[in-house]
Write an enzyme that holds these catalytic residues in place. Structure first.
Site, PDB file in Angstrom:
ATOM      1  N   GLY A  26      29.971  59.544 -99.800  1.00 38.35           N
ATOM      2  CA  GLY A  26      30.948  60.073 -99.431  1.00 38.35           C
ATOM      3  C   GLY A  26      31.571  59.988 -99.928  1.00 38.35           C
ATOM      4  O   GLY A  26      32.124  59.609-101.704  1.00 38.35           O
ATOM      5  N   CYS A  27      33.378  60.430 -99.566  1.00 44.83           N
ATOM      6  CA  CYS A  27      34.621  60.952-100.223  1.00 44.83           C
ATOM      7  C   CYS A  27      34.908  59.219-100.933  1.00 44.83           C
ATOM      8  O   CYS A  27      35.070  59.001-102.045  1.00 44.83           O
ATOM      9  CB  CYS A  27      35.383  61.665 -99.662  1.00 44.83           C
ATOM     10  SG  CYS A  27      35.592  60.909 -98.380  1.00 44.83           S
ATOM     11  N   TYR A  28      34.739  58.537 -99.901  1.00 46.08           N
ATOM     12  CA  TYR A  28      35.493  57.286-100.409  1.00 46.08           C
ATOM     13  C   TYR A  28      34.556  56.331-101.328  1.00 46.08           C
ATOM     14  O   TYR A  28      35.164  56.190-102.025  1.00 46.08           O
ATOM     15  CB  TYR A  28      35.627  55.998 -99.057  1.00 46.08           C
ATOM     16  CG  TYR A  28      36.789  56.401 -98.500  1.00 46.08           C
ATOM     17  CD1 TYR A  28      38.194  56.428 -99.039  1.00 46.08           C
ATOM     18  CD2 TYR A  28      36.734  56.482 -97.161  1.00 46.08           C
ATOM     19  CE1 TYR A  28      39.761  56.242 -98.636  1.00 46.08           C
ATOM     20  CE2 TYR A  28      37.907  57.102 -96.507  1.00 46.08           C
ATOM     21  CZ  TYR A  28      39.447  56.825 -96.844  1.00 46.08           C
ATOM     22  OH  TYR A  28      40.165  56.926 -95.872  1.00 46.08           O
ATOM     23  N   THR A  39      32.732  57.572-103.830  1.00 43.05           N
ATOM     24  CA  THR A  39      31.919  58.894-104.609  1.00 43.05           C
ATOM     25  C   THR A  39      33.304  57.947-105.992  1.00 43.05           C
ATOM     26  O   THR A  39      33.535  57.546-106.700  1.00 43.05           O
ATOM     27  CB  THR A  39      32.989  60.280-104.669  1.00 43.05           C
ATOM     28  OG1 THR A  39      31.526  60.708-104.307  1.00 43.05           O
ATOM     29  CG2 THR A  39      33.104  60.664-106.092  1.00 43.05           C
ATOM     30  N   SER A  40      35.435  57.522-105.192  1.00 49.41           N
ATOM     31  CA  SER A  40      36.017  57.257-105.866  1.00 49.41           C
ATOM     32  C   SER A  40      35.820  55.446-105.921  1.00 49.41           C
ATOM     33  O   SER A  40      35.956  55.112-107.599  1.00 49.41           O
ATOM     34  CB  SER A  40      37.190  57.543-105.017  1.00 49.41           C
ATOM     35  OG  SER A  40      36.914  57.137-103.397  1.00 49.41           O
TER      36      SER A  40
END
Lengths: 363, 363, 363, 363
Positions: free
Chosen positions: D145-147, D149-150
């Site tokens: 997921g994008c969150y 990943t960061s």
């Protein structure tokens, strides 16, 4: 004096702005707040910025619910407002923020809206020549469209003064996205509109075109033809109209060479520029909300955000033989709800500026 | 083949975009990266998005540092580039992203820039009639201004085809703020520009006006007069040009009533619209980067963000007798650095599209 | 009653917002408007949104020019306000929108500001326990910082009620760019900040950290340690504070397993969530400007834009044993100028809400 | 070598970004492009920025249409991808940009997604300890997921090194609106999101929470508990994660007073800060896409816009005893489609960086 008002279409952007302004209007009590599919909902859920009205429940938009108020504001899709207005008492002040009663020419209405013409009401743009008088004591008022408000305030003085040619008017306007309404559409998603400019309704097809021509023609006393292109800008509010027309030949005679396509003497140019500027200064001298900016300063939409103010600047392009007028308004305030409240104030004999702000919310 | 390139003015927006494109150009090796007051600084501090070049140090912008490369890109204030270019060898390809060598008419240069004319170089907009040929093998190229790139691509086909009248052209363009440069100015602060539209350089004073007239006049074979108004939009990148001109009478003869101010038959309108559309489709048929959108679709600046692509749409307004062309480009890519790289590719005989993207970064 | 007020620092964002609010305050007459380097300039040139004050000229910021008013607002760089305030009469109400008189601990002041401590004034955040009383009749008031306003309103009720642990507080706040001021800096250009989020002052270095700890410690009756990270968001106005602290163990006893790191029973979670929510509801029950939103609704900064309103929501995360409070304010209104006007109203015995709006300007 | 790829879900933001990257991937040929309700539509109508693919028609998302490619990318709603993947041959590389195969714990899946667990695939975040190896030769890959990943790139090195306490992690992330998808919803309209920050899924309810805990727990070798709050920022793209955890006591021993709530000696603080910084520098030393910024520079989301780059900075707050890590990615590139392409490159033995950009599109 306390005036009771009802607002229909309260879940949309125009309805929300009407409520924002009316909530701090010193002479007004807000009665019914109505909506269509959102009837029964708490206002705070739909308009979370209207904190003092957050716990009000939306009623159904019906003649019955709107009855019994001194003023009824209609912020409904076109067609719907004519239907409701017909059934409200003649002594009720009905102010229609929609399009139904703006156009005088039934043929133009039918061409652009595709339905039967519902009649014409006094036009709520008091700054146009002769319009304020017709609003005094009126009980039916058509609020101008947001693009026409800015376009007409930009060019009407020049046409009224006979300074502009009627067959070569170009208006390109940039609008904030709230002008496109609150319906959920993919092309209006934040992801799509942020950091992007795009045109729409190009080629004369936008419904505000005949309304602009109607107003300019009335000011000119002759038919004015307009090329109007609206564009969508990455901001929620505001319209910047860039409006230009050719200057009438008699005004250009101070240029050594009166051919509009040729640059003349600097003194001649300055003289014509000053004469043109004087026309707009005179036209708006006594207007509370329209301000011709000092030379060198140009209007920015943020400077009028949330206010009923109109910022205008004029330039003369001797080389092209054109005047260019830039006009900034808040599309939801002066362009819709502020214009509506201003018109109400005039119709009821209140202070014209009551409940309206001169200060924009900036930066 | 590996081409060595130098980029001056690397701390500004044009310089940064040149480096962004050149860093992924398959045929290029980046040599000197130079700046003026920022010489000695790590590039990553000034252009934090250029990760693969972050540790490069900026050198001083001098003839010595720029010498010894196959290609030198100049992204300098006007005046400075002419000075440098004069001292670089004739066999070096010098590509000037600044204004110094764009205008052919010394009088226009002096009127708008106030300094002595430095001469004219081949104009890096290969999509204009006859321009691509002059770029082949050239060793001095003037990159067009960003506004002219979009305005010329919008209207040149119509003028080249004789379809438009030359004395009634109006162009209103909205630009992202990067077009105003990277100098610290209060009026360009985010707090000022976000959520705001504003015009500037109104009335014919913008320096890109003579450049637009020069390009359109060349296409038309006669002097074209333009009213040009630039506006600043709340976005970092992108230009949307809305360009309009009156259609030549001979094209309008299919309207029953050929008076441009009167709406004619629908069939006549459709025929004229199709003929006009055909002109642009033909003009750009073989162009890799210019795309006339399918009917019904309008250009949005975000769709070309970061790419060298140009999106164009044409409308015919029979009522006003006008064609309206909307053109979206990225001001930093096709409008500056992409146009520069495309010109380099042509001059050196590389694939014209090398190192340039067709895909915009959206949403 | 008419109160005469002077506003210094009128060319900046805080000064502009003070003037925007004071211009429509029913009990106020605006006297001197002063600035430093902009003295002599027309206000309309610097603050084009303040239409009703556009023709006022800025005077020099001197004790003499500020004297003779009932109230003096100072919107000056830290250091400057203490210097001026010292020379104004004791009976003048001096309201300092700067930092000079906020911190009680001279050591904290010196550590974060590097100058000598100028003393502490009553703190203009009446919603904190015991603070409103100290503002009544006060003649010196320190307006809280914008980040502290939102952070303290978010967490003070929980600490005052003993519901939160003092050594594990994390606050991450997103602010609009106006919070960074109006000085021309490259990193604040629109081209840089639009479409970008970035942190600054990370690691405890932001000057508002000791002010937040001071306020929370006073509410808790014990030293509270805060990890505070400010971030810059692509908007002109608004702060969204996301503030979280561990819930005190005694409150967690209704979870079957009281280990904060373990999810307990659903009934226990709901009971704790309701108890926590009740603390904030009770704390703000009578506050005119602070609103705990209905369950399911979350604050958005736009909903408070231009208003003095504070929107708060509370969540209990049983799994992490934490309460998370989100608080939205307008940094320039409630976070600076609105808080200043509210404090003035209290100090002078006016209606606390006079001249302040409950409605945000949205969308 | 030419690899044939199919992309499903091509009308959404993830699908569009996959196509944007794959269109310029040197080793790839784009085969089927599929969608659900938009099957039959021209891609240019839905993704106007993908100019080189504009005339491709969308096919129906069926196993048949996706078959016969070397690689199939799934950008589908959760649930749908598991269904499709089950029917594709085992030798086809299937890369799922959705959530179906990310979580290892069926109970966590069922709690947060409410459906039966579909099994776990190798996790496409090669920068995490031990993950790159598992991707080599894999034929099923779950894109993070994008969150996550960061968040994972921000904190995993600290946990892997044993430098952080596992029970006190707070992550607040700001995401661009494209992370919320392309479905037409009123709360995602441009008018609503521009100039506004708002949180959502507060209190541990966001579905990315268990995924973040899974990744950090794997790195730590013990269960890590996270308080995660996502917020929506007024930008189309980008995530800024602000992630903080308490530093393990053994690392703090160089402070004279090891009580985390007390400021120790400056030398001790600097030593701990340097040790912490070294952990992240070492972890990412050989990573092509992850960059720990030089001291004093903080990540901004625009600097990674459109690129696969990850910008990270670390601060030590001695007073709070915490490390704060800020991490910027493009949610659609590294956070979704770029991560997917990077994983494909590894799985197929290509250059890991092929088709991916190091340069952000800025300003």
């Amino acid at each position: 004096m306390t005036i009771s008002v009802a607002v229909s279409g309260a879940s949309g952007y125009a309805g929300g702005e009407l409520l924002r302004l009316l909530a701090s209007h010193p002479d007004v009590t807000i009665g019914a707040i109505t909506a269509h599919s959102n009837a029964g909902t708490r206002l705070g859920e739909l308009q979370p910025h209207l904190h003092s009205l957050a716990d009000r429940l939306l009623e159904e938009t019906t003649v019955q619910n709107l009855s019994g108020h001194d003023v009824v504001f209609l912020a409904l899709p076109h067609g719907a407002s004519a239907e409701i207005a017909r059934q409200l008492p003649a002594e009720t002040l009905v102010i229609d923020a929609g399009a139904d009663h703006r156009l005088e020419d039934p043929a133009a209405w039918e061409k652009f809206y595709g339905t039967a013409h519902a009649g014409t009401w006094p036009y709520g743009l008091p700054e146009l020549p002769g319009r304020r008088e017709r609003l005094r004591g009126a009980r039916r008022i058509a609020v101008p469209g947001c693009y026409p408000t800015s376009a007409l305030l930009a060019l009407a003085p020049g046409f009224a003064a006979g300074a502009l040619l009627p067959d070569d008017v170009v208006i390109v306007s940039a609008s904030g996205t709230s002008g496109a309404g609150k319906a959920a559409k993919v092309n209006l998603l934040g992801s799509e509109v942020m950091a992007s400019m795009s045109p729409y309704g190009v080629g004369g097809g936008h419904r505000h075109t005949p309304e602009i021509e109607q107003g300019l023609s009335a000011a000119a006393g002759t038919a004015v033809t307009v090329s109007f292109t609206p564009t969508l800008a990455p901001m929620s509010r505001g319209i910047l109209a860039t409006a230009t027309a050719k200057v009438a030949p008699e005004l250009l005679k101070e240029l050594v060479n009166t051919d509009a396509a040729t640059i003349g003497t600097e003194a001649g140019e300055a003289s014509i520029a000053a004469q043109l500027r004087r026309i707009w200064l005179d036209a708006y001298e006594d207007e509370p909300f329209v301000h011709v900016l000092p030379e060198g300063q140009w209007p920015a939409t943020k400077s009028v955000q949330g206010s009923n103010h109109v910022a205008i600047q004029i330039a003369f392009d001797a080389h092209a033989g054109r005047v260019i007028v830039c006009c900034a308004i808040d599309n939801l305030t002066k362009g819709t709800a502020g214009g509506a409240v201003q018109s109400m104030n005039i119709a009821l004999g209140l202070d014209e500026t009551s409940g309206l702000s001169f200060q924009g919310v900036a930066p």
